[in-house]
Design an enzyme around this catalytic site. Structure first.
Site, short mmCIF file in Angstrom:
data_model
loop_
_atom_site.label_atom_id
_atom_site.label_comp_id
_atom_site.label_asym_id
_atom_site.label_seq_id
_atom_site.Cartn_x
_atom_site.Cartn_y
_atom_site.Cartn_z
N CYS A 102 -1.30 17.87 5.78
CA CYS A 102 -1.38 19.06 4.92
C CYS A 102 -2.62 19.85 5.34
O CYS A 102 -3.39 19.43 6.20
CB CYS A 102 -1.49 18.65 3.45
SG CYS A 102 -3.04 17.79 3.05
N HIS A 134 -6.70 8.67 4.25
CA HIS A 134 -6.08 7.35 4.14
C HIS A 134 -5.10 7.15 5.29
O HIS A 134 -3.87 7.17 5.11
CB HIS A 134 -5.37 7.21 2.79
CG HIS A 134 -6.29 6.78 1.70
ND1 HIS A 134 -6.14 7.20 0.40
CD2 HIS A 134 -7.39 5.98 1.71
CE1 HIS A 134 -7.10 6.66 -0.34
NE2 HIS A 134 -7.86 5.92 0.43
N CYS A 139 -11.31 18.54 0.50
CA CYS A 139 -10.16 19.46 0.46
C CYS A 139 -10.44 20.59 -0.53
O CYS A 139 -10.90 20.34 -1.65
CB CYS A 139 -8.91 18.69 0.05
SG CYS A 139 -7.48 19.75 -0.27
N HIS A 196 -8.78 5.54 -7.30
CA HIS A 196 -8.65 6.40 -6.12
C HIS A 196 -9.93 7.21 -5.92
O HIS A 196 -10.51 7.71 -6.89
CB HIS A 196 -7.45 7.34 -6.28
CG HIS A 196 -7.03 8.01 -5.02
ND1 HIS A 196 -7.68 9.12 -4.52
CD2 HIS A 196 -6.03 7.73 -4.14
CE1 HIS A 196 -7.09 9.49 -3.40
NE2 HIS A 196 -6.09 8.66 -3.14
N GLU A 249 -10.45 10.18 -4.97
CA GLU A 249 -10.38 11.55 -5.49
C GLU A 249 -10.67 11.56 -6.99
O GLU A 249 -11.42 12.42 -7.48
CB GLU A 249 -9.00 12.15 -5.22
CG GLU A 249 -8.86 13.58 -5.73
CD GLU A 249 -7.47 14.15 -5.53
OE1 GLU A 249 -7.02 14.93 -6.39
OE2 GLU A 249 -6.82 13.81 -4.52
N SER A 265 -1.46 12.54 5.15
CA SER A 265 -2.52 12.01 6.02
C SER A 265 -1.97 11.45 7.33
O SER A 265 -2.68 10.77 8.07
CB SER A 265 -3.31 10.92 5.29
OG SER A 265 -3.89 11.41 4.11
#
Length: 701
Positions: free
Chosen positions: A29, A57, A112, A140, A142, A283
């Site tokens: 992405c 990841h 990101c 996680h 994030e 990823s």
């Protein structure tokens, strides 16, 4: 005979054909692609650099980056002074940046942009009395990073059941104002269920839809593809949330397998499949996708004895799309003469430029197609005979004319220059045309470049409005080739210029050198002055010969001041500046213009039991001893004088070492000879005056 076809869109295939369909949005992405590119750029510098946790990841990508010299550290305390630390695409909490700064590390932030947006939402909207609810995996990276921006309580839930449990166990949340966000890769269906539940329980919730659009599109496409296939192959890391969601979505419709590398396909039986769908997590690099597709073809061929016939299709290039900058450059180079031409100026009118393009048609450039710069004046910039590059816009065979554009040719060429500038770090120039939310827009050769507020000025507290209409230098730090958008940094250029100026300064700096500088900031103890790329400090004691309480009494921000170097500390890069001049020293003025015996008019500024103090000149007060106030004995100075009164007196003594001045009113009073005897007591008092005078001045000091 059966054959294997790679197709992007569904189409009728011959009977007995095994069809493998690769999803349109498989692979990297935008955020992952950006992070990986940034990491490779850092690796190419040759400097000491590390990644704070896995950049993305994907084990393959991590291995490739480690081969480039980028090792992984697990904690900011492991960072070394001067080392570049790359922040992973998932982002980190605020405290991590503070720890890296304390360690002296240089940050390369590959977070990101979509994750950074969530950080800003949480930071702006949360408070001690405004909790945050986060939909996602609590372990996680994030989610951990998002929690690091919450100003108050934070609760994490991975599904609607966990959300309901949080709301029922913490009933006060239902009454409070709460903020709700989600991990960028959270399940769309689960998010929909969670939002419905929040609306039922909470009356004052502010919900932000923060699932990445790329994630949403990828999940929707995977779900649709899985409904038409006998099997789905998901390519990606097993620790990737994005990949796990894809597997969950597809598993509802057909047999689904998750693989990290091509060799894992050997354990899968494809013999019962007529249609296989393939997609990949955000990823997953294109090299792995291609490897899996090729390996799948070989396995099917070997295990089922099928004759493989590879049919070229649109999907053959899905994972390896042509580089945009190369395509654009090629399109410019390969334009036919019906698109790109050179024209010779034949005449200029108020409405158009007449050009000869070497054809039977007459060429003309409308004035609004001449330049993107509204201040450009073709009449002044061009003359007959000049050659200019143009693009054909419209040909009118009936009228025998060709309409052309110089502005559009310049824009295409400028965009290629922007892409090249990102790669080689070249410094560009442009004009700030707008101040918008979050930064400024700079136009460089017709291309608009966004400069974030954090990268627009040297200091974050400087107003962006001061940049409007100014020409600035900047670097390109990010290019979105598909959307033709570019992000730049003015600060990086200013930082380099300041570093160069500092090096030049320290190479020749000496005590006593004079400069005209600009006051940049002030503290209670002094002011910092920019003397040309480096800052020095003028201590409050060096600002005035008078005693002042605050630097603002003498200086103001932005003021130009003449200073000189008093002292240099080359090791710690500190500069002490002087501002007050010797010729302004009131004691030097007194020495030059007011010798002993000078009669002056002085203002009484203070009283003591021994006498009165009077202003000799600004910055110097003298003592009129009580015995020198009148030609008679007085009990206290207030019997004759009052503060603010102006008196005529004589300077009777000056002690430059002790900074003391003695004054006398009595010395100017005419005395009759027959009163000399009566003055004897006063003379006795005068003999005692010096000691008393010194005590009085010491008390005053």
């Amino acid at each position: 005979m059966r054959s294997i076809c790679y197709v992007r869109n569904y189409r009728a295939l011959g009977e007995g054909t095994l069809r493998i369909t690769l999803a349109k949005t498989a692979g990297f992405c935008f955020g992952v692609d950006r992070a990986v590119n940034m990491a490779y750029e850092v690796a190419e510098t040759g400097r000491s650099a590390v990644m704070l946790g896995e950049l993305i990841h994907n084990a393959f990508v991590t291995e490739q980056l480690e081969k480039k010299g980028l090792s992984v550290i697990s904690s900011p305390v492991q960072a070394q002074n001067g080392q570049i630390v790359i922040i992973r695409a998932h982002g980190v909490g605020r405290e991590v940046y503070e720890q890296l700064e304390a360690a002296g590390a240089e940050v390369c932030d590959a977070t990101c942009p979509f994750v950074r947006k969530i950080h800003n939402i949480v930071l702006k909207n949360s408070a001690e009395d405004t909790p945050v609810l986060i939909a996602g995996d609590p372990n996680h990276p994030e989610v951990i990073g998002i929690r690091g921006y919450c100003r108050g309580q934070a609760f994490v839930f991975s599904n609607s059941d966990e959300l309901e449990k949080i709301l029922t166990e913490n009933t006060e949340l239902c009454k409070k104002r709460i903020i709700v966000v989600s991990q960028t890769t959270f399940s769309q269906n689960e998010w929909k269920n969670c939002k419905e539940k929040i609306k039922i329980y909470c009356t004052n919730a502010k919900i932000f839809d923060t699932i990445c659009l790329a994630t949403e599109k990828r999940q929707t496409e995977a779900a649709a593809l899985s409904e038409k296939c006998d099997m789905m192959i998901i390519i990606g890391g097993r620790h990737s949330s994005n990949t796990a969601k894809l597997k969950a979505v597809c598993s509802e419709n057909c047999e689904t397998h998750l693989v990290e590398r091509a060799e894992e396909l050997k354990t899968i039986n494809f013999s019962h499949c007529a249609e296989i769908g393939v997609t990949a997590g955000a990823s997953t690099p294109s090299a792995i996708i291609k490897e899996v597709l090729l390996e799948m073809s070989e396995i099917v061929k070997e295990t089922t004895n099928i004759q493989v016939e590879e049919v070229p299709s649109e999907a053959a290039n899905t994972a390896d799309e042509m580089d945009f900058s190369a395509a654009l450059e090629a399109s410019l180079s390969n334009m036919s003469t019906d698109q790109k031409v050179k024209g010779v100026v034949m005449g200029i009118t108020p409405t158009e430029i007449q050009v000869d393009i070497g054809r039977k048609h007459a060429g003309f450039v409308p004035m609004d197609e001449y330049s993107a710069d509204p201040n450009a004046d073709a009449a002044k910039e061009l003359k007959v005979g000049d050659e200019i590059d143009l693009i054909i816009m419209k040909t009118n065979d009936a009228e025998g004319t060709v309409m052309l554009s110089k502005k559009r040719f310049d824009a295409q060429k400028a965009w290629v220059d922007i892409i090249d500038a990102e790669e080689d770090g070249r410094i560009l120039e442009g004009t700030v045309t707008e101040v918008i939310k979050g930064g400024v827009l700079v136009v460089s050769n017709g291309v608009r470049v966004f400069i974030p507020a954090s990268l627009a000025t040297e200091r974050r507290d400087e107003p962006l409005e001061e940049l409007l209409k100014k020409t600035v230098k900047f670097r390109i730090i990010e290019v979105n080739k598909q959307r033709r958008r570019a992000v730049g940094s003015i600060r990086s250029v200013l930082k380099d210029e300041k570093k160069e100026a500092a090096e030049a300064f320290w190479a020749q700096a000496e005590v006593g050198q004079k400069y005209t500088g600009v006051v940049k900031s002030m503290t209670n103890y002094g002011a910092f002055v920019d003397i040309g790329g480096v800052d020095g400090m003028v201590h409050i004691s060096e600002m005035s010969w008078k005693r002042i309480k605050n630097p603002s009494e003498v200086f103001s921000i932005g003021q130009e001041v003449d200073v000189y170097i008093k002292a240099l500390d080359a090791e710690n890069k500190k500069i002490s500046l002087g501002y007050r001049k010797d010729e302004d020293n009131p004691w030097e003025i007194l020495r030059k213009n007011y010798p002993e015996g000078t009669v002056i008019e002085a203002e009484v500024v203070g009283m003591t039991t021994f006498g009165a103090f009077a202003r000799v000149i600004p910055g110097i007060d003298g003592l009129i001893h009580i015995s020198q106030i009148a030609d008679r004995h007085i009990s206290k100075p207030q019997d004759v004088l009052k503060v603010g009164e102006k008196v005529t007196c004589k300077i009777t003594a000056i002690d430059f070492d002790k900074k003391r001045v003695s004054l006398s009113i009595r010395a100017l009073i005419e005395k009759d000879e027959d009163e000399a005897a009566e003055d004897a007591p006063a003379e006795a008092e005068a003999q005692e005056a010096p000691a008393a005078e010194e005590a009085a001045e010491e008390a005053a000091e």
